[in-house]
Motif scaffolding. Sequence first.
Motif, PDB file in Angstrom:
ATOM      1  N   PRO A 259      15.215  17.675  -0.534  1.00  0.00           N
ATOM      2  CA  PRO A 259      15.254  16.687   0.504  1.00  0.00           C
ATOM      3  C   PRO A 259      13.882  15.495   0.449  1.00  0.00           C
ATOM      4  O   PRO A 259      13.058  15.898  -0.051  1.00  0.00           O
ATOM      5  N   TYR A 260      14.648  14.518   0.778  1.00  0.00           N
ATOM      6  CA  TYR A 260      13.638  13.018   0.523  1.00  0.00           C
ATOM      7  C   TYR A 260      12.894  13.108   2.208  1.00  0.00           C
ATOM      8  O   TYR A 260      13.714  12.863   3.124  1.00  0.00           O
ATOM      9  N   GLU A 261      11.831  12.889   2.317  1.00  0.00           N
ATOM     10  CA  GLU A 261      10.891  12.462   3.362  1.00  0.00           C
ATOM     11  C   GLU A 261       9.902  11.777   3.207  1.00  0.00           C
ATOM     12  O   GLU A 261       9.001  12.490   2.291  1.00  0.00           O
ATOM     13  N   VAL A 262       9.585  10.488   4.075  1.00  0.00           N
ATOM     14  CA  VAL A 262       8.217   9.806   3.605  1.00  0.00           C
ATOM     15  C   VAL A 262       8.309   8.827   4.590  1.00  0.00           C
ATOM     16  O   VAL A 262       9.207   8.477   5.338  1.00  0.00           O
ATOM     17  N   LYS A 263       7.036   8.299   5.050  1.00  0.00           N
ATOM     18  CA  LYS A 263       6.612   7.639   5.961  1.00  0.00           C
ATOM     19  C   LYS A 263       6.149   6.191   5.244  1.00  0.00           C
ATOM     20  O   LYS A 263       5.275   6.236   4.321  1.00  0.00           O
ATOM     21  N   TYR A 264       6.789   5.070   5.490  1.00  0.00           N
ATOM     22  CA  TYR A 264       6.312   3.891   4.899  1.00  0.00           C
ATOM     23  C   TYR A 264       6.591   2.721   5.925  1.00  0.00           C
ATOM     24  O   TYR A 264       7.059   2.958   6.979  1.00  0.00           O
ATOM     25  N   ARG A 265       6.162   1.828   5.565  1.00  0.00           N
ATOM     26  CA  ARG A 265       6.101   0.403   6.313  1.00  0.00           C
ATOM     27  C   ARG A 265       6.819  -0.558   5.744  1.00  0.00           C
ATOM     28  O   ARG A 265       7.081  -0.840   4.603  1.00  0.00           O
ATOM     29  N   PHE A 266       7.930  -1.228   6.828  1.00  0.00           N
ATOM     30  CA  PHE A 266       9.069  -2.217   6.378  1.00  0.00           C
ATOM     31  C   PHE A 266       8.685  -3.241   6.884  1.00  0.00           C
ATOM     32  O   PHE A 266       8.255  -3.482   8.139  1.00  0.00           O
TER      33      PHE A 266
ATOM     34  N   GLU B  61       0.671  -1.460  -0.058  1.00  0.00           N
ATOM     35  CA  GLU B  61       0.011  -0.139   0.021  1.00  0.00           C
ATOM     36  C   GLU B  61       0.877   1.292   0.201  1.00  0.00           C
ATOM     37  O   GLU B  61       0.268   2.358  -0.312  1.00  0.00           O
ATOM     38  N   ASP B  62       2.024   1.207   0.348  1.00  0.00           N
ATOM     39  CA  ASP B  62       3.010   2.284   0.430  1.00  0.00           C
ATOM     40  C   ASP B  62       4.023   2.261  -0.786  1.00  0.00           C
ATOM     41  O   ASP B  62       4.593   3.479  -0.852  1.00  0.00           O
ATOM     42  N   PHE B  63       4.132   1.190  -1.554  1.00  0.00           N
ATOM     43  CA  PHE B  63       4.841   1.377  -2.497  1.00  0.00           C
ATOM     44  C   PHE B  63       5.018   2.285  -3.546  1.00  0.00           C
ATOM     45  O   PHE B  63       6.094   3.085  -3.811  1.00  0.00           O
ATOM     46  N   ASP B  64       3.911   2.514  -4.162  1.00  0.00           N
ATOM     47  CA  ASP B  64       4.049   3.577  -5.312  1.00  0.00           C
ATOM     48  C   ASP B  64       4.093   4.872  -4.892  1.00  0.00           C
ATOM     49  O   ASP B  64       4.872   5.677  -5.460  1.00  0.00           O
ATOM     50  N   ARG B  65       3.511   5.228  -3.646  1.00  0.00           N
ATOM     51  CA  ARG B  65       3.766   6.621  -3.069  1.00  0.00           C
ATOM     52  C   ARG B  65       5.125   6.786  -2.742  1.00  0.00           C
ATOM     53  O   ARG B  65       5.862   7.901  -2.954  1.00  0.00           O
ATOM     54  N   SER B  66       5.834   5.767  -2.092  1.00  0.00           N
ATOM     55  CA  SER B  66       7.112   5.949  -1.383  1.00  0.00           C
ATOM     56  C   SER B  66       8.269   6.347  -3.005  1.00  0.00           C
ATOM     57  O   SER B  66       9.303   6.883  -2.691  1.00  0.00           O
ATOM     58  N   LEU B  67       7.843   5.398  -3.773  1.00  0.00           N
ATOM     59  CA  LEU B  67       8.715   5.324  -4.909  1.00  0.00           C
ATOM     60  C   LEU B  67       8.790   6.753  -5.730  1.00  0.00           C
ATOM     61  O   LEU B  67       9.610   7.400  -6.371  1.00  0.00           O
ATOM     62  N   ALA B  68       7.445   7.184  -5.834  1.00  0.00           N
ATOM     63  CA  ALA B  68       7.198   8.493  -6.503  1.00  0.00           C
ATOM     64  C   ALA B  68       7.730   9.596  -5.757  1.00  0.00           C
ATOM     65  O   ALA B  68       8.240  10.600  -6.490  1.00  0.00           O
ATOM     66  N   VAL B  69       7.642   9.495  -4.350  1.00  0.00           N
ATOM     67  CA  VAL B  69       8.523  10.670  -3.567  1.00  0.00           C
ATOM     68  C   VAL B  69       9.991  10.585  -3.843  1.00  0.00           C
ATOM     69  O   VAL B  69      10.657  11.681  -4.106  1.00  0.00           O
ATOM     70  N   TRP B  70      10.460   9.397  -3.878  1.00  0.00           N
ATOM     71  CA  TRP B  70      11.954   9.104  -3.954  1.00  0.00           C
ATOM     72  C   TRP B  70      12.503   9.644  -5.420  1.00  0.00           C
ATOM     73  O   TRP B  70      13.348  10.330  -5.594  1.00  0.00           O
ATOM     74  N   ARG B  71      11.564   9.393  -6.588  1.00  0.00           N
ATOM     75  CA  ARG B  71      12.014   9.908  -8.020  1.00  0.00           C
ATOM     76  C   ARG B  71      11.750  11.227  -7.805  1.00  0.00           C
ATOM     77  O   ARG B  71      12.617  11.661  -8.875  1.00  0.00           O
ATOM     78  N   HIS B  72      10.889  11.772  -7.549  1.00  0.00           N
ATOM     79  CA  HIS B  72      10.642  13.134  -7.368  1.00  0.00           C
ATOM     80  C   HIS B  72      11.920  13.862  -6.704  1.00  0.00           C
ATOM     81  O   HIS B  72      12.514  15.080  -7.281  1.00  0.00           O
TER      82      HIS B  72
END
Length: 605
Positions: A322-329, A304-315
Amino acid sequence: MLLIITIQEGDTRDSRGRIAAEGVRRVNADLPDTRWWLIFLVMNTHSIQDTTGLQEESRLLKQKISEYEALIATLSEQAAQEKSAHELAIEEALRFRQLLDNIPQMAWTALPDGRVTYCNRYWYEYTGQTPEEAQDFGWQAIHHSADLPETLALYSSQTAGQEYIHENRFRRASDGMWRWHLTRTRAIGDSKGNVLLWIGTSTDIHDQKEAGQQAIGREQQRTTDLEARLRMVLKMAQASRDAERVLRENEERFRFMAEYMPHIVWTARPDGYEDFHNRRLTEYTGLDVDQSQDEGWLQIIHPEDFDRSLAVWRHSLQTGEPYEVKYRFRRHDGVYRWFLGRALPMRDDAGQIIKWFGTSTDIHEEEETKLQLESANHELTRINQVLDTFVYMAAHDLKSPVNNLAVLMQMASEQPDPGKRQEVERMINISVKRLDQTINGLLEVISVEGSHSPARPVNFHQLLSHLKSELSVEMEKVGEGISADFSAAGEIMYVQSYLHSILRNLITNAIKYASPHRSLQVSIRTHKTPKGVVLTVADNGIGIDLKANGDRVFKPFKRFTQQAQGTGVGLYIIKTIVEKNGGSIKIESKLNAGTTFTVLLKPYK
């Protein structure tokens, strides 16, 4: 370097010394700081009488020269190897220096008794302390006195190998404000469990703690910048072998801090390729080094966090922001936990990004608490809105019958005619009944909103039988018009009072709005689905105009016909009950044809 001085056999000791001294002086003048070896060649200048002796002397001379050439080759190879090792040490030290200089995290080390031996640049920027002020126990000056006992207790209670997490307040130099920090420390010890060194970080979580009522979020702060100190070490390393030893010690120190820091620490190239992570990632995920390299870390992110996290990183890669995101590992045992990922770019003199330095911090408990608080606040807001509507509608619905009662009672007291007084008393009874219905409806709303009864197995047959007895007077109007089929789902784990209210309101609703032109027919059915039990109640009553009233059907205190008296809370109560446990209710209706209610009941656990 090999220095060969040729002397003649007849030269005296003094003349030989002068020749050697002059050779050394010239070498030192031309090649200072160069290691050299002095070799004397003694030439026989006597007249050559014996050719055989001359040949032997020539052979010995060639042999010596070959030995000297071999020695020169060996020494040259050793010098090259020392230079290569020196350069590798510098590169490795620079790499770890860059890592610790650029990760967005504040770090420090202390001796077993709590005396600080190292603080990073962010510490000095945040607290306003100088390195001299922060040394030893200087950190206590910017530590809140109320939090100090817990921090000091750490140094006397913890054993080697343990990790300790606590929250404390530090004074920020820029505005003098005491701000909450999340402090993580790890005790490093010997084989006997004795603590040798503390290593830790302190992260400013003040804003998140306030927003989450002192239970939310951990925000990482930027960590250390030891660039000036490390550059000095590099200069010393170029000047002497002692400096190289210091460089190696610092390299080991930086590597040690990066590996044992209680966060996942990583670096990436400008294109996003992850080229380093510390041991914390492999310990947490169970992946080996090869599996977690490059984009291998993506496989542990929650779907559920994959697309959002990848989009923020690519941005961030495209913009340099600066990169900042909350995700579940995903942990090695399959459990997903919330993390806060942050990264900053390192740029060259031209402003081009040459490296990304990042950390991932476990914030699972704080994030879960935040979500629970948000859910509780949302529910509280909803209840408050319902109660506001409740109070308004209660005042509105109670005002009319109370006013009518006041007028009718005055009329009854002033009416001399017994016949007319009896009519007034009948009207009083109607107003009292309406007032009683309104009050009962309000009480039922309060009961549903505040009920916390336990769930248990509820049998649909038994429940319907009980309702028929309870509604015996109303049932006389229906006769045999109610049919039921519970063969597909005869029982459900539910709150007894909730299911009783749902079925009772649906049946009484069908009875109240029966068509005067035909006998009432009510069909009650149940069946199972993967999501739960579906309860269907269909009637052939007067129906509802959904085009005109569809958006108000389930609102509280709404009535759509004057055919029967009611409070307008029955359908609202049903919707509130079923949605409490994730269920739903739908309506299909046609004027003068009938209405069908489809209720999804999700079983309680």
